[in-house]
Design an enzyme around this catalytic site. Sequence first.
Site, PDB file in Angstrom:
ATOM      1  N   ARG A 234     -18.164  22.654  16.289  1.00  0.00           N
ATOM      2  CA  ARG A 234     -16.711  22.525  16.375  1.00  0.00           C
ATOM      3  C   ARG A 234     -16.379  21.308  17.236  1.00  0.00           C
ATOM      4  NH1 ARG A 234     -16.382  25.171  12.556  1.00  0.00           N
ATOM      5  NH2 ARG A 234     -15.285  27.135  12.187  1.00  0.00           N
ATOM      6  N   GLU A 263      -9.638  16.816  14.104  1.00  0.00           N
ATOM      7  CA  GLU A 263      -9.921  16.689  12.664  1.00  0.00           C
ATOM      8  C   GLU A 263      -8.832  17.240  11.759  1.00  0.00           C
ATOM      9  OE1 GLU A 263     -13.626  19.091  12.454  1.00  0.00           O
ATOM     10  OE2 GLU A 263     -12.530  20.388  11.085  1.00  0.00           O
ATOM     11  N   HIS A 295     -16.517  17.329   8.002  1.00  0.00           N
ATOM     12  CA  HIS A 295     -16.681  18.789   7.983  1.00  0.00           C
ATOM     13  C   HIS A 295     -17.228  19.258   6.620  1.00  0.00           C
ATOM     14  CE1 HIS A 295     -15.193  22.491  10.362  1.00  0.00           C
ATOM     15  NE2 HIS A 295     -16.197  22.851   9.573  1.00  0.00           N
TER      16      HIS A 295
HETATM   17  P1  NAD Z   1     -23.758  32.680  15.377  1.00  0.00           P
HETATM   18  O1  NAD Z   1     -22.651  33.569  15.818  1.00  0.00           O
HETATM   19  O2  NAD Z   1     -24.853  33.242  14.539  1.00  0.00           O
HETATM   20  O3  NAD Z   1     -24.442  32.003  16.657  1.00  0.00           O
HETATM   21  C1  NAD Z   1     -23.749  31.417  17.704  1.00  0.00           C
HETATM   22  C2  NAD Z   1     -24.649  31.453  18.935  1.00  0.00           C
HETATM   23  O4  NAD Z   1     -24.020  30.667  19.951  1.00  0.00           O
HETATM   24  C3  NAD Z   1     -24.854  32.856  19.522  1.00  0.00           C
HETATM   25  O5  NAD Z   1     -26.240  33.104  19.674  1.00  0.00           O
HETATM   26  C4  NAD Z   1     -24.127  32.819  20.863  1.00  0.00           C
HETATM   27  O6  NAD Z   1     -24.752  33.613  21.853  1.00  0.00           O
HETATM   28  C5  NAD Z   1     -24.248  31.329  21.189  1.00  0.00           C
HETATM   29  N1  NAD Z   1     -23.276  30.851  22.183  1.00  0.00           N
HETATM   30  C6  NAD Z   1     -22.015  31.284  22.420  1.00  0.00           C
HETATM   31  N2  NAD Z   1     -21.457  30.528  23.406  1.00  0.00           N
HETATM   32  C7  NAD Z   1     -22.402  29.635  23.784  1.00  0.00           C
HETATM   33  C8  NAD Z   1     -22.437  28.603  24.751  1.00  0.00           C
HETATM   34  N3  NAD Z   1     -21.377  28.336  25.536  1.00  0.00           N
HETATM   35  N4  NAD Z   1     -23.562  27.863  24.864  1.00  0.00           N
HETATM   36  C9  NAD Z   1     -24.641  28.118  24.092  1.00  0.00           C
HETATM   37  N5  NAD Z   1     -24.663  29.083  23.158  1.00  0.00           N
HETATM   38  C10 NAD Z   1     -23.558  29.829  23.005  1.00  0.00           C
HETATM   39  O7  NAD Z   1     -23.047  31.456  14.652  1.00  0.00           O
HETATM   40  P2  NAD Z   1     -23.647  30.490  13.523  1.00  0.00           P
HETATM   41  O8  NAD Z   1     -23.447  31.097  12.195  1.00  0.00           O
HETATM   42  O9  NAD Z   1     -25.001  30.028  13.944  1.00  0.00           O
HETATM   43  O10 NAD Z   1     -22.607  29.273  13.614  1.00  0.00           O
HETATM   44  C11 NAD Z   1     -22.527  28.470  14.772  1.00  0.00           C
HETATM   45  C12 NAD Z   1     -21.273  27.628  14.692  1.00  0.00           C
HETATM   46  O11 NAD Z   1     -21.399  26.677  13.622  1.00  0.00           O
HETATM   47  C13 NAD Z   1     -19.990  28.388  14.306  1.00  0.00           C
HETATM   48  O12 NAD Z   1     -19.398  29.004  15.440  1.00  0.00           O
HETATM   49  C14 NAD Z   1     -19.113  27.322  13.742  1.00  0.00           C
HETATM   50  O13 NAD Z   1     -18.342  26.763  14.788  1.00  0.00           O
HETATM   51  C15 NAD Z   1     -20.101  26.269  13.247  1.00  0.00           C
HETATM   52  N6  NAD Z   1     -20.075  26.098  11.779  1.00  0.00           N
HETATM   53  C16 NAD Z   1     -19.833  24.866  11.272  1.00  0.00           C
HETATM   54  C17 NAD Z   1     -19.820  24.664   9.905  1.00  0.00           C
HETATM   55  C18 NAD Z   1     -19.602  23.308   9.297  1.00  0.00           C
HETATM   56  O14 NAD Z   1     -19.348  23.206   8.084  1.00  0.00           O
HETATM   57  N7  NAD Z   1     -19.692  22.232  10.059  1.00  0.00           N
HETATM   58  C19 NAD Z   1     -20.029  25.743   9.045  1.00  0.00           C
HETATM   59  C20 NAD Z   1     -20.296  26.999   9.614  1.00  0.00           C
HETATM   60  C21 NAD Z   1     -20.312  27.172  10.979  1.00  0.00           C
END
Ligand code: NAD
Length: 332
Positions: A234, A263, A295
Amino acid sequence: MKVALFSTKQYEQKFFTAINQTYEHELCFLAPRLDLETVNLVQNFQAICVFVNDVLDRAVLTKLASQGTKIIALRCAGYDNVDLQAAQELDLTLVRVPAYSPYAVAEHAIALILTLNRKIHRAYNRVREGNFSLNGLLGFDLHGKTVGIIGTGKIGRITGQILHGFGCEVVAYDPYPNQEFANHFATYLEFEQLLARAEIISLHCPLTKDNYHLIDQKAIAQMKPGVMLINTSRGGLIDTKAIIRGLKSKKIGYLALDVYEQEKNLFFEDLSSEIIQDDLFERLLTFPNVIITGHQAFLTSEALENIATTTLSNLTDLEQNKTCANQIKFSE
Ligand code: NAD
């Protein structure tokens, strides 16, 4: 159920229309992004469906509730764009798609790392212009490099596993470490230790009110000179002004972004004939060692199919008063 889908693009409508033959909801595809102006487009829709840059602040949610909306189906994983407090007060039900293809995003992060390192973006243009000089295209072996994964959920772990396969040493930071990942692929460190150790840092944590601008001037100061930074998570995780200072001082040697903190004024639209007003974004584009994608990390056929299936199935669960596993709990 009567559902209005905001911010829809042709590429996803195709999947929703095909998969909805099984679910039989009444879908109304809307091109505009949801905000205080466009909220008037939806009267008496029991559900609305939104994506990452739709605005779901208190004012919009209040208007939606007053117009008869009861359900908000996010067709994405993150929900940092929703005022959860307001949603709870207005008795709105929120569902999301927690995982649609972690591989899509992880593989895009890897594509960004490889492109930046081997300067494919520059080589592509050179060769098309008949310039076969290799000056300025020097890369490095990924093998043996230390990669820091911040956030080891579904996407972060897959990214780490792929990089482990390249022969990288994987270090990780997450307030909730994953034992399986630690056993086979990575060493967990404190956040500051990871910043100091990693030659490549990839962000995979959600944006929360506690980690806004996680990568700021202080964090950048603790990184290795010439570090490569990748953000597919994000935009708000990175302080753009600080990152530009880091690039100018050469502390940051490579930067790839698939997300950007402002964005919502840019991404998902064709602005090629417009004058872009965002000077920070334009400055980022001037660096030869920066690449930005709009994105698109999620954009694979598998992901779009899963997004449509899960969203439509979430709506059916709620319609049939079943427990929906993908409902956002307000205490989350
Ligand atoms: P997930 O919920 O499986 O994993 C997120 C992890 O981040 C968890 O293990 C949590 O404990 C950890 N976390 C929370 N706060 C933290 C911090 N301050 N520092 C370090 N770790 C922390 O999520 P995911 O499915 O792996 O997705 C991760 C992120 O990817 C989503 O939150 C979303 O923002 C982003 N995403 C982006 C796209 C894209 O198209 N660019 C698509 C999907 C998801």
